[in-house]
Design an enzyme around this catalytic site. Structure first.
Site, PDB file in Angstrom:
ATOM      1  N   ASP A  65       0.833  -1.203   0.000  1.00 37.31           N
ATOM      2  CA  ASP A  65       0.000   0.000   0.000  1.00 37.31           C
ATOM      3  C   ASP A  65       0.868   1.254   0.000  1.00 37.31           C
ATOM      4  OD1 ASP A  65      -2.673  -1.069   0.114  1.00 37.31           O
ATOM      5  OD2 ASP A  65      -2.200  -1.762   2.135  1.00 37.31           O
ATOM      6  N   PHE A  72      -5.607   3.779   6.657  1.00 34.40           N
ATOM      7  CA  PHE A  72      -5.038   3.218   7.872  1.00 34.40           C
ATOM      8  C   PHE A  72      -5.240   1.710   7.895  1.00 34.40           C
ATOM      9  CE2 PHE A  72      -6.367   7.524   8.721  1.00 34.40           C
ATOM     10  CZ  PHE A  72      -5.256   8.068   9.327  1.00 34.40           C
ATOM     11  N   ASP A  87      -9.878  -5.761   0.002  1.00 35.22           N
ATOM     12  CA  ASP A  87      -8.774  -5.155   0.747  1.00 35.22           C
ATOM     13  C   ASP A  87      -9.300  -4.390   1.959  1.00 35.22           C
ATOM     14  OD1 ASP A  87      -6.369  -4.039   1.514  1.00 35.22           O
ATOM     15  OD2 ASP A  87      -6.134  -2.780  -0.271  1.00 35.22           O
ATOM     16  N   GLY A 108      -3.903  -7.803   6.359  1.00 34.29           N
ATOM     17  CA  GLY A 108      -2.765  -7.075   6.910  1.00 34.29           C
ATOM     18  C   GLY A 108      -2.638  -7.296   8.394  1.00 34.29           C
TER      19      GLY A 108
END
Ligand code: ZN
Length: 210
Positions: free
Chosen positions: A27, A135, A167, A189
Protein backbone atom coordinates in the site's frame (compact mmCIF):
# COMPACT_ATOMS: atom_id res chain seq x y z
CA UNK A 1 2.57 -5.37 4.15
CA UNK A 2 1.34 -2.09 5.66
CA UNK A 3 0.85 -3.88 8.98
CA UNK A 4 4.31 -5.49 9.10
CA UNK A 5 7.20 -4.45 11.35
CA UNK A 6 9.20 -1.99 9.23
CA UNK A 7 12.11 -2.24 11.65
CA UNK A 8 12.49 -5.86 10.55
CA UNK A 9 11.35 -5.50 6.97
CA UNK A 10 13.68 -8.09 5.48
CA UNK A 11 12.67 -10.80 7.94
CA UNK A 12 8.99 -9.90 7.45
CA UNK A 13 9.48 -10.27 3.68
CA UNK A 14 11.19 -13.61 4.25
CA UNK A 15 8.31 -14.79 6.41
CA UNK A 16 5.92 -14.05 3.52
CA UNK A 17 8.33 -15.65 1.01
CA UNK A 18 8.21 -18.86 3.05
CA UNK A 19 4.48 -18.71 3.81
CA UNK A 20 1.43 -19.86 1.88
CA UNK A 21 0.68 -16.30 0.76
CA UNK A 22 0.52 -15.92 -3.02
CA UNK A 23 1.39 -12.23 -3.33
CA UNK A 24 2.88 -9.24 -1.55
CA UNK A 25 0.27 -6.46 -1.32
CA UNK A 26 1.98 -3.10 -0.97
CA UNK A 27 0.00 0.00 0.00
CA UNK A 28 1.55 3.24 -1.19
CA UNK A 29 -0.07 6.31 0.43
CA UNK A 30 0.73 9.93 -0.35
CA UNK A 31 -1.01 11.88 2.42
CA UNK A 32 -3.11 13.64 -0.24
CA UNK A 33 -5.46 11.04 -1.72
CA UNK A 34 -5.62 9.33 1.69
CA UNK A 35 -5.05 10.91 5.11
CA UNK A 36 -1.81 9.04 5.79
CA UNK A 37 1.66 8.53 4.38
CA UNK A 38 3.07 5.01 4.18
CA UNK A 39 6.34 4.76 2.27
CA UNK A 40 7.97 5.62 -1.00
CA UNK A 41 10.48 4.29 -3.45
CA UNK A 42 13.37 3.32 -1.08
CA UNK A 43 11.10 0.81 0.70
CA UNK A 44 9.79 -0.43 -2.65
CA UNK A 45 13.41 -1.19 -3.54
CA UNK A 46 13.69 -3.46 -0.48
CA UNK A 47 10.66 -5.40 -1.72
CA UNK A 48 12.10 -5.57 -5.23
CA UNK A 49 15.36 -6.99 -3.93
CA UNK A 50 13.96 -9.45 -1.39
CA UNK A 51 10.43 -10.49 -2.33
CA UNK A 52 10.15 -13.72 -4.31
CA UNK A 53 6.44 -13.52 -5.11
CA UNK A 54 4.18 -11.29 -7.18
CA UNK A 55 4.34 -7.62 -6.14
CA UNK A 56 0.80 -6.30 -6.04
CA UNK A 57 1.18 -2.53 -5.68
CA UNK A 58 -1.86 -0.52 -4.58
CA UNK A 59 -1.35 3.16 -5.34
CA UNK A 60 -3.46 5.17 -2.92
CA UNK A 61 -2.15 8.37 -4.43
CA UNK A 62 -3.49 11.28 -6.43
CA UNK A 63 -2.04 11.69 -9.95
CA UNK A 64 -0.84 8.06 -10.20
CA UNK A 65 -0.07 8.60 -13.91
CA UNK A 66 3.11 10.44 -12.92
CA UNK A 67 4.46 7.38 -11.07
CA UNK A 68 3.46 4.36 -13.17
CA UNK A 69 6.81 4.05 -14.91
CA UNK A 70 8.68 4.47 -11.64
CA UNK A 71 6.77 1.64 -9.96
CA UNK A 72 7.28 -0.53 -13.01
CA UNK A 73 11.04 -0.01 -12.63
CA UNK A 74 10.65 -0.82 -8.93
CA UNK A 75 9.43 -4.32 -9.73
CA UNK A 76 5.63 -4.05 -9.55
CA UNK A 77 3.82 -6.91 -11.30
CA UNK A 78 0.33 -5.53 -10.71
CA UNK A 79 -0.38 -1.79 -10.51
CA UNK A 80 -3.72 -0.78 -9.02
CA UNK A 81 -4.91 2.82 -9.19
CA UNK A 82 -7.98 4.34 -7.55
CA UNK A 83 -11.09 5.01 -9.61
CA UNK A 84 -11.56 8.19 -7.53
CA UNK A 85 -8.04 9.46 -8.37
CA UNK A 86 -8.19 9.02 -12.15
CA UNK A 87 -10.20 11.46 -14.29
CA UNK A 88 -8.89 9.67 -17.41
CA UNK A 89 -9.06 6.12 -16.13
CA UNK A 90 -9.08 4.42 -19.53
CA UNK A 91 -5.86 6.16 -20.50
CA UNK A 92 -4.26 5.31 -17.14
CA UNK A 93 -5.17 1.64 -17.52
CA UNK A 94 -3.72 1.58 -21.05
CA UNK A 95 -0.49 3.14 -19.74
CA UNK A 96 -0.17 0.37 -17.15
CA UNK A 97 -0.71 -2.26 -19.84
CA UNK A 98 1.83 -0.58 -22.12
CA UNK A 99 4.35 -1.17 -19.33
CA UNK A 100 3.52 -4.90 -19.57
CA UNK A 101 2.00 -4.92 -16.10
CA UNK A 102 -1.36 -6.19 -14.91
CA UNK A 103 -3.79 -3.30 -14.51
CA UNK A 104 -6.05 -2.98 -11.49
CA UNK A 105 -8.62 -0.42 -10.35
CA UNK A 106 -9.62 0.04 -6.71
CA UNK A 107 -12.96 1.43 -5.59
CA UNK A 108 -13.62 3.08 -2.24
CA UNK A 109 -16.59 1.97 -0.10
CA UNK A 110 -18.84 4.76 -1.47
CA UNK A 111 -18.10 4.06 -5.14
CA UNK A 112 -20.70 1.84 -6.86
CA UNK A 113 -19.54 -1.26 -8.72
CA UNK A 114 -21.67 -0.15 -11.70
CA UNK A 115 -19.23 2.74 -12.33
CA UNK A 116 -16.81 0.12 -13.70
CA UNK A 117 -19.17 -1.02 -16.46
CA UNK A 118 -17.33 0.72 -19.32
CA UNK A 119 -13.84 -0.32 -18.21
CA UNK A 120 -14.32 -3.83 -16.82
CA UNK A 121 -13.28 -5.51 -20.10
CA UNK A 122 -9.87 -3.81 -19.90
CA UNK A 123 -9.05 -4.72 -16.32
CA UNK A 124 -6.97 -7.56 -14.89
CA UNK A 125 -8.05 -6.84 -11.33
CA UNK A 126 -10.63 -4.90 -9.35
CA UNK A 127 -9.85 -4.11 -5.74
CA UNK A 128 -12.93 -3.55 -3.58
CA UNK A 129 -12.01 -1.49 -0.54
CA UNK A 130 -13.76 -3.00 2.46
CA UNK A 131 -12.59 -0.16 4.73
CA UNK A 132 -11.93 3.52 4.00
CA UNK A 133 -8.34 3.63 2.79
CA UNK A 134 -5.62 5.33 4.79
CA UNK A 135 -5.04 3.22 7.87
CA UNK A 136 -4.51 -0.43 8.74
CA UNK A 137 -6.51 -2.25 11.41
CA UNK A 138 -10.01 -0.94 10.56
CA UNK A 139 -13.12 -3.05 10.80
CA UNK A 140 -14.72 -4.63 7.75
CA UNK A 141 -17.71 -2.89 6.07
CA UNK A 142 -20.45 -5.53 5.64
CA UNK A 143 -21.88 -4.09 2.41
CA UNK A 144 -18.70 -5.44 0.78
CA UNK A 145 -20.36 -8.85 0.38
CA UNK A 146 -23.05 -7.28 -1.85
CA UNK A 147 -20.46 -5.39 -3.86
CA UNK A 148 -18.45 -8.56 -4.48
CA UNK A 149 -21.58 -10.37 -5.72
CA UNK A 150 -22.49 -7.44 -7.96
CA UNK A 151 -18.96 -7.27 -9.36
CA UNK A 152 -18.91 -11.02 -10.02
CA UNK A 153 -22.07 -10.58 -12.11
CA UNK A 154 -20.64 -7.57 -13.96
CA UNK A 155 -17.45 -9.53 -14.77
CA UNK A 156 -19.40 -12.56 -15.97
CA UNK A 157 -21.79 -10.43 -18.06
CA UNK A 158 -18.84 -8.79 -19.87
CA UNK A 159 -16.73 -11.96 -20.23
CA UNK A 160 -13.99 -10.15 -18.32
CA UNK A 161 -11.14 -12.11 -16.75
CA UNK A 162 -10.64 -9.55 -13.96
CA UNK A 163 -9.71 -10.90 -10.54
CA UNK A 164 -11.77 -9.64 -7.59
CA UNK A 165 -9.56 -8.56 -4.71
CA UNK A 166 -10.94 -7.49 -1.32
CA UNK A 167 -8.77 -5.15 0.75
CA UNK A 168 -9.32 -4.16 4.38
CA UNK A 169 -10.42 -5.91 7.55
CA UNK A 170 -10.19 -9.40 6.06
CA UNK A 171 -10.03 -12.13 8.71
CA UNK A 172 -11.00 -15.75 9.35
CA UNK A 173 -14.63 -14.71 10.01
CA UNK A 174 -15.31 -13.13 6.61
CA UNK A 175 -12.79 -14.86 4.29
CA UNK A 176 -14.92 -17.87 3.35
CA UNK A 177 -18.04 -15.83 2.65
CA UNK A 178 -16.04 -13.41 0.47
CA UNK A 179 -14.81 -16.30 -1.66
CA UNK A 180 -18.36 -17.70 -1.86
CA UNK A 181 -19.58 -14.28 -3.07
CA UNK A 182 -17.04 -14.43 -5.90
CA UNK A 183 -13.77 -12.92 -4.64
CA UNK A 184 -10.49 -14.44 -5.85
CA UNK A 185 -7.88 -12.57 -3.82
CA UNK A 186 -8.01 -11.46 -0.19
CA UNK A 187 -5.66 -8.91 1.33
CA UNK A 188 -4.99 -9.49 5.01
CA UNK A 189 -2.77 -7.08 6.91
CA UNK A 190 -3.30 -6.56 10.61
CA UNK A 191 -5.03 -9.93 11.01
CA UNK A 192 -1.80 -11.59 9.89
CA UNK A 193 0.94 -9.35 11.26
CA UNK A 194 -0.68 -8.65 14.64
CA UNK A 195 -1.29 -12.35 15.25
CA UNK A 196 1.02 -14.44 17.44
CA UNK A 197 2.26 -16.53 14.55
CA UNK A 198 1.79 -14.71 11.22
CA UNK A 199 2.94 -17.64 9.10
CA UNK A 200 0.40 -19.95 10.77
CA UNK A 201 -2.31 -17.32 10.37
CA UNK A 202 -1.60 -17.17 6.62
CA UNK A 203 -1.83 -20.98 6.47
CA UNK A 204 -5.15 -20.90 8.34
CA UNK A 205 -6.59 -18.27 5.98
CA UNK A 206 -5.31 -20.22 3.03
CA UNK A 207 -7.00 -23.43 4.23
CA UNK A 208 -10.29 -21.56 4.78
CA UNK A 209 -10.43 -20.29 1.21
CA UNK A 210 -8.98 -23.24 -0.72
ZN1 ZN B 1 -4.28 -2.16 -0.34
Amino acid sequence: MLACDFGNLKSEIDMVNNSKADWFHIDVMDGVFVPNISFGTPIMNVFKENAKKTLDVHLMISSPDDYLEKFSQLGADILTVHFEACPHLHRTVQKIKDLNLKAGVAINPHTPVSFLKSIIGDLDLVCIMSVNPGFGGQSFIKNTFNKVRELRNLINDHNSSAIIEVDGGVNSNNAKKLIECGANALVAGSFVFKSKNPSNTISELSSIIN
